[in-house]
Design a protein around this motif. Structure first.
Motif, PDB file in Angstrom:
ATOM      1  N   ARG A 130      23.774  32.392  42.300  1.00  0.00           N
ATOM      2  CA  ARG A 130      23.778  31.333  42.497  1.00  0.00           C
ATOM      3  C   ARG A 130      25.442  31.300  42.840  1.00  0.00           C
ATOM      4  O   ARG A 130      26.330  31.308  42.535  1.00  0.00           O
ATOM      5  CB  ARG A 130      23.791  30.174  42.034  1.00  0.00           C
ATOM      6  CG  ARG A 130      21.874  29.259  41.941  1.00  0.00           C
ATOM      7  CD  ARG A 130      21.560  28.482  41.452  1.00  0.00           C
ATOM      8  NE  ARG A 130      22.080  27.545  41.956  1.00  0.00           N
ATOM      9  CZ  ARG A 130      21.509  26.423  41.959  1.00  0.00           C
ATOM     10  NH1 ARG A 130      21.743  25.644  40.578  1.00  0.00           N
ATOM     11  NH2 ARG A 130      22.736  24.710  42.191  1.00  0.00           N
ATOM     12  N   PRO A 131      25.764  30.971  44.364  1.00  0.00           N
ATOM     13  CA  PRO A 131      27.393  31.061  44.633  1.00  0.00           C
ATOM     14  C   PRO A 131      28.490  29.825  43.897  1.00  0.00           C
ATOM     15  O   PRO A 131      27.518  28.984  43.460  1.00  0.00           O
ATOM     16  CB  PRO A 131      27.582  30.247  46.356  1.00  0.00           C
ATOM     17  CG  PRO A 131      26.484  29.908  46.440  1.00  0.00           C
ATOM     18  CD  PRO A 131      25.191  30.480  44.887  1.00  0.00           C
ATOM     19  N   VAL A 132      28.788  29.908  43.272  1.00  0.00           N
ATOM     20  CA  VAL A 132      30.209  29.462  42.812  1.00  0.00           C
ATOM     21  C   VAL A 132      31.683  29.381  43.324  1.00  0.00           C
ATOM     22  O   VAL A 132      32.416  30.352  43.578  1.00  0.00           O
ATOM     23  CB  VAL A 132      30.573  30.326  41.262  1.00  0.00           C
ATOM     24  CG1 VAL A 132      31.995  29.465  40.653  1.00  0.00           C
ATOM     25  CG2 VAL A 132      29.282  29.397  40.691  1.00  0.00           C
ATOM     26  N   PRO A 133      32.369  28.165  43.829  1.00  0.00           N
ATOM     27  CA  PRO A 133      33.998  28.211  44.506  1.00  0.00           C
ATOM     28  C   PRO A 133      34.943  28.649  43.319  1.00  0.00           C
ATOM     29  O   PRO A 133      34.708  28.581  42.111  1.00  0.00           O
ATOM     30  CB  PRO A 133      33.740  26.392  44.709  1.00  0.00           C
ATOM     31  CG  PRO A 133      33.103  26.262  43.635  1.00  0.00           C
ATOM     32  CD  PRO A 133      31.716  27.341  43.334  1.00  0.00           C
ATOM     33  N   GLY A 134      36.114  29.397  44.179  1.00  0.00           N
ATOM     34  CA  GLY A 134      36.974  29.877  43.034  1.00  0.00           C
ATOM     35  C   GLY A 134      37.080  31.490  43.159  1.00  0.00           C
ATOM     36  O   GLY A 134      37.899  31.513  41.761  1.00  0.00           O
ATOM     37  N   THR A 135      35.510  31.864  43.291  1.00  0.00           N
ATOM     38  CA  THR A 135      35.881  33.275  42.524  1.00  0.00           C
ATOM     39  C   THR A 135      37.082  34.389  43.727  1.00  0.00           C
ATOM     40  O   THR A 135      37.200  35.622  43.588  1.00  0.00           O
ATOM     41  CB  THR A 135      34.912  34.173  42.883  1.00  0.00           C
ATOM     42  OG1 THR A 135      33.638  33.962  44.706  1.00  0.00           O
ATOM     43  CG2 THR A 135      33.732  33.240  42.047  1.00  0.00           C
ATOM     44  N   ALA A 136      37.263  33.862  44.955  1.00  0.00           N
ATOM     45  CA  ALA A 136      37.399  34.596  46.365  1.00  0.00           C
ATOM     46  C   ALA A 136      38.947  35.225  45.545  1.00  0.00           C
ATOM     47  O   ALA A 136      39.409  36.273  45.856  1.00  0.00           O
ATOM     48  CB  ALA A 136      37.452  34.262  46.754  1.00  0.00           C
ATOM     49  N   GLY A 137      40.272  34.187  44.422  1.00  0.00           N
ATOM     50  CA  GLY A 137      41.057  34.714  44.315  1.00  0.00           C
ATOM     51  C   GLY A 137      41.173  35.949  42.897  1.00  0.00           C
ATOM     52  O   GLY A 137      42.740  35.621  42.488  1.00  0.00           O
ATOM     53  N   LEU A 138      40.235  35.841  42.625  1.00  0.00           N
ATOM     54  CA  LEU A 138      40.327  36.638  41.401  1.00  0.00           C
ATOM     55  C   LEU A 138      39.962  38.050  41.799  1.00  0.00           C
ATOM     56  O   LEU A 138      39.449  38.770  41.999  1.00  0.00           O
ATOM     57  CB  LEU A 138      38.691  36.189  40.346  1.00  0.00           C
ATOM     58  CG  LEU A 138      38.537  34.552  39.932  1.00  0.00           C
ATOM     59  CD1 LEU A 138      37.935  33.712  39.264  1.00  0.00           C
ATOM     60  CD2 LEU A 138      40.111  34.187  39.412  1.00  0.00           C
ATOM     61  N   GLU A 139      41.164  38.671  40.212  1.00  0.00           N
ATOM     62  CA  GLU A 139      40.778  40.001  40.303  1.00  0.00           C
ATOM     63  C   GLU A 139      39.904  41.236  39.210  1.00  0.00           C
ATOM     64  O   GLU A 139      39.929  40.455  37.994  1.00  0.00           O
ATOM     65  CB  GLU A 139      42.332  41.110  40.275  1.00  0.00           C
ATOM     66  CG  GLU A 139      42.934  40.456  41.664  1.00  0.00           C
ATOM     67  CD  GLU A 139      42.433  40.867  43.131  1.00  0.00           C
ATOM     68  OE1 GLU A 139      41.944  42.033  42.616  1.00  0.00           O
ATOM     69  OE2 GLU A 139      42.509  40.625  44.123  1.00  0.00           O
ATOM     70  N   VAL A 140      39.335  41.480  39.618  1.00  0.00           N
ATOM     71  CA  VAL A 140      38.971  42.539  38.365  1.00  0.00           C
ATOM     72  C   VAL A 140      39.080  44.409  38.364  1.00  0.00           C
ATOM     73  O   VAL A 140      39.454  44.665  39.067  1.00  0.00           O
ATOM     74  CB  VAL A 140      37.722  42.672  38.207  1.00  0.00           C
ATOM     75  CG1 VAL A 140      36.994  43.490  37.397  1.00  0.00           C
ATOM     76  CG2 VAL A 140      36.419  41.247  38.211  1.00  0.00           C
ATOM     77  N   ALA A 141      39.434  43.863  35.869  1.00  0.00           N
ATOM     78  CA  ALA A 141      39.800  45.616  35.564  1.00  0.00           C
ATOM     79  C   ALA A 141      39.149  46.483  35.494  1.00  0.00           C
ATOM     80  O   ALA A 141      38.643  45.579  34.371  1.00  0.00           O
ATOM     81  CB  ALA A 141      41.849  45.192  35.506  1.00  0.00           C
TER      82      ALA A 141
END
Length: 424
Positions: free
Chosen positions: A152-163
């Motif tokens: 399910r979609p959750v707001p606020g994920t676009a600015g998060l970076e993954v390493a």
């Protein structure tokens, strides 16, 4: 001493590690050699470890148990001291002689001497510990999630970076430990009961290590980190992968060791990556609290084959102290009549009074009991995940004042499911 006359119970130090491991492989069969296990980092707190030996045979251990001295164990609304029972084993050549019972009695006395009102454990065999007054206080869910499972979609994920990085204890250990610790206190004002963290240096060293002997044929440990725009780490996952080539192509599994996120957006971002790694077909994750965010984020939970099992078992060692330490989710004024075959000081009638979200006053009383129960049931309800009403419906609580049960059940409950995400 509580052990049989032909045995003696004695402190066991690190200098006897090989003897402890030798007993352990008798109690818990393994393909690994004593020498290989002896060289692994030990998680034990050696000032709280005890062995049982036959009189006159000091080199042989017939039994062993230890305790982790947890000083920030989360219960509803508080962090308390807890003596966590661990590494309990009896040599198969010395079973049925009262050694286990003697060790448990010693452990309870040891907890009381260290000011620990509760004891906890994770049961290798669940039928054993109920007879010593431990109650199953939390459950866990394990998932096998198909690759690409919809979230399910959750707001606020676009600015998060993954390493994605190779695990390095020196570089990552403190960071992961701090995130794991912070998660115990979420949501703010509630916290997650039962979410034990690695409090001792020995536990940290053992958990941070990645010895080949414990990989089970999988790759070395990997780490996923989720950062926000300020470079603050909000989530981590540790995992290993396995892969085989089948006629249809690669069959790969992501074996998640831990997955912890401090925000909903970070949880969504973390799982989105874990569920889309190349050459994999599934993600397996054990030891999740039953209300972990991924359980709700999955569009198709049934497709993840949820498997529910017991998690933590709790034993109340000092009843008035334990009931006063935790908080209560509703107003309550109830008289409990408690039985305790092993610790008579806990037995009798106790009045428990508390206002919503406050601590309780716990006093002995001669008033008639509203609810009668064994210490085992009181331990099961202590983390707020097992309701007094469900225990009453099962016939394990004698309800003498029916009007008292709803208020007591609400008060002993907690809005966040209890559970730990690692075995210790």
């Amino acid at each position: 001493m509580p052990v049989p006359e032909s045995y003696r119970l004695t402190p066991v130090g690190h200098d006897r590690l090989e003897d402890v491991v030798r007993l352990d492989v008798w109690a818990f069969p393994t393909e690994r050699s004593v020498e290989a296990l002896r060289d692994l980092p030990s998680p034990l707190s050696w000032d709280r470890t005890y062995g049982v030996a036959p009189v006159g045979e000091d080199e042989l251990l017939a039994g062993f148990h230890g305790a982790y001295p947890l000083r920030a164990y989360p219960v509803p609304g508080a962090e308390v001291s807890c003596g966590w029972l661990t590494w309990v084993g009896v040599h198969p050549g010395h079973r049925r002689r009262g050694i286990l019972r003697g060790m448990i009695e010693h452990h309870f006395a040891d907890c009381l001497a260290h000011g620990e009102a509760i004891s906890g454990l994770m049961a290798a065999e669940t039928p054993i510990y109920g007879r010593f007054g431990y109650g199953m206080a939390s459950t866990q869910v394990s998932l096998t999630i198909p690759r690409g499972a919809a979230l399910r979609p959750v707001p606020g994920t676009a600015g998060l970076e993954v390493a994605l990085e190779e695990w390095d204890a020196a570089a990552h250990g403190d960071l992961v430990a701090a995130l794991h610790r912070d998660y115990a206190r979420l949501p703010d004002g509630l916290g997650r009961p039962g979410w034990a963290t690695r409090e001792t240096p020995e536990q940290r060293r053992a958990r941070d290590a990645d010895p080949a002997a414990l990989r089970g044929g999988k790759e070395s440990l990997r780490l996923l980190l989720v950062r926000d725009e300020t470079d603050t780490v909000l989530a981590y996952a540790t995992f290993r992968r396995t892969m085989s080539w089948e006629r249809a192509g690669a069959e790969g599994t992501v074996h998640v060791r831990e997955a912890v996120a401090l925000t909903a957006a970070a949880a969504h971002r973390m799982w989105s990556v874990l569920l889309d790694l190349d050459l994999t077909t599934r993600v397996q994750v054990p030891n999740l609290p039953v209300d972990d965010p991924i359980v709700t984020l999955l569009v198709d939970l049934r497709g993840a084959a949820p498997d529910y099992q017991d998690n933590s078992w709790l034993r109340i060692v000092d009843l008035p102290a334990a009931l006063a330490q935790r908080r209560y989710a509703g107003d309550v004024d109830v008289v409990l009549e408690v039985t305790d075959a092993m610790l008579p000081a806990n037995a009798g009638r106790w009045r428990v009074r508390a206002t919503a979200w406050g601590h309780a006053e716990v006093l002995r009383t001669d008033d008639d009991a509203d609810l009668a129960l064994d210490i085992r049931e009181l331990g099961a309800a202590h983390l707020g995940a097992v309701s007094l009403s469900s225990l009453a419906q099962a016939g394990l609580i004698d309800v003498r004042t029916p009007a008292a049960l709803p208020a007591a059940s609400a008060a002993w409950s907690w809005p966040v499911a209890a559970g730990a995400n690692w075995v210790f």
